[in-house]
Design a protein around this motif. Structure first.
Motif, mmCIF file in Angstrom:
data_model
loop_
_atom_site.group_PDB
_atom_site.id
_atom_site.type_symbol
_atom_site.label_atom_id
_atom_site.label_comp_id
_atom_site.label_asym_id
_atom_site.label_seq_id
_atom_site.Cartn_x
_atom_site.Cartn_y
_atom_site.Cartn_z
ATOM 1 N N THR A 11 0.881 -1.066 0.079
ATOM 2 C CA THR A 11 0.069 0.006 -0.083
ATOM 3 C C THR A 11 1.060 1.384 0.083
ATOM 4 O O THR A 11 2.150 1.394 0.319
ATOM 5 C CB THR A 11 -0.800 0.086 1.279
ATOM 6 N N ALA A 38 -3.660 3.129 -0.167
ATOM 7 C CA ALA A 38 -4.293 2.537 1.043
ATOM 8 C C ALA A 38 -5.803 3.170 1.358
ATOM 9 O O ALA A 38 -6.638 2.524 1.961
ATOM 10 C CB ALA A 38 -3.327 3.018 2.373
ATOM 11 N N GLU A 59 2.371 -4.946 7.975
ATOM 12 C CA GLU A 59 2.098 -3.228 7.489
ATOM 13 C C GLU A 59 3.210 -2.856 7.039
ATOM 14 O O GLU A 59 4.381 -3.267 7.575
ATOM 15 C CB GLU A 59 1.451 -2.306 8.586
ATOM 16 N N THR A 70 9.474 -4.029 5.996
ATOM 17 C CA THR A 70 8.367 -4.505 7.003
ATOM 18 C C THR A 70 9.059 -5.146 8.098
ATOM 19 O O THR A 70 10.310 -5.390 7.713
ATOM 20 C CB THR A 70 7.337 -5.511 6.185
#
Length: 150
Positions: A11, A38, A59, A70
């Motif tokens: 995202t 997002a 996320e 991440t």
């Protein structure tokens, strides 16, 4: 036996401020196409794959590799996960990048050949036939369920 499901969606913010002004290749195409915002449907996990109770959603994925931006490695190790089973899109991009990193980090990697997709049959075949066997144990989802989870 069982497995922990981990989702790692990509995202971006609406203005793609995470990306540099000099981007090129697939990330330039993502920005140009307004993909994976997002705040919009393209950044959401589709209803059929919505995380269930107990699933983990990683996320911060802003690139092609599920590990790169991440805490995926941290989450896997905290949950004592040694085996990584991959499915997703794009076969020859995000799936391959994540597969290679998982392999290099010492995970036992399985890539589900019928749970990945590319933008062409040729790209899919090249990945499944040539790249997957180098960095994972490729198999279908049914083979995985029949042999690995029993």
């Amino acid at each position: 036996k069982g497995c922990k499901i981990v989702h790692a969606p990509i995202t971006f913010s609406d203005d793609y401020k995470e990306l540099s002004t000099g981007i090129y290749g697939i990330l330039a195409n993502v920005k140009e196409g307004g993909c994976f915002k997002a705040s919009e449907w393209g950044g959401k996990i589709c209803d059929e794959m919505k995380p269930a109770e107990g699933d983990i959603v990683i996320e911060g994925k802003r690139g092609l590799d599920g590990f790169a931006s991440t805490n995926l490695d941290f989450v896997l190790r905290q949950n004592n996960i040694e085996n990584v089973v991959l499915g997703g899109f794009l076969t020859n991009c995000c799936v391959e990048s994540t597969m290679r990193t998982a392999y290099e980090k010492g995970y036992n990697v399985i890539t589900l050949t019928d749970c990945t997709a590319a933008t062409s049959a040729e790209e899919q075949a090249a990945s499944v036939e040539k790249t997957y066997p180098m960095f994972s144990k490729p198999m279908t989802a049914s083979t995985f369920l029949e042999s690995e989870l029993k």
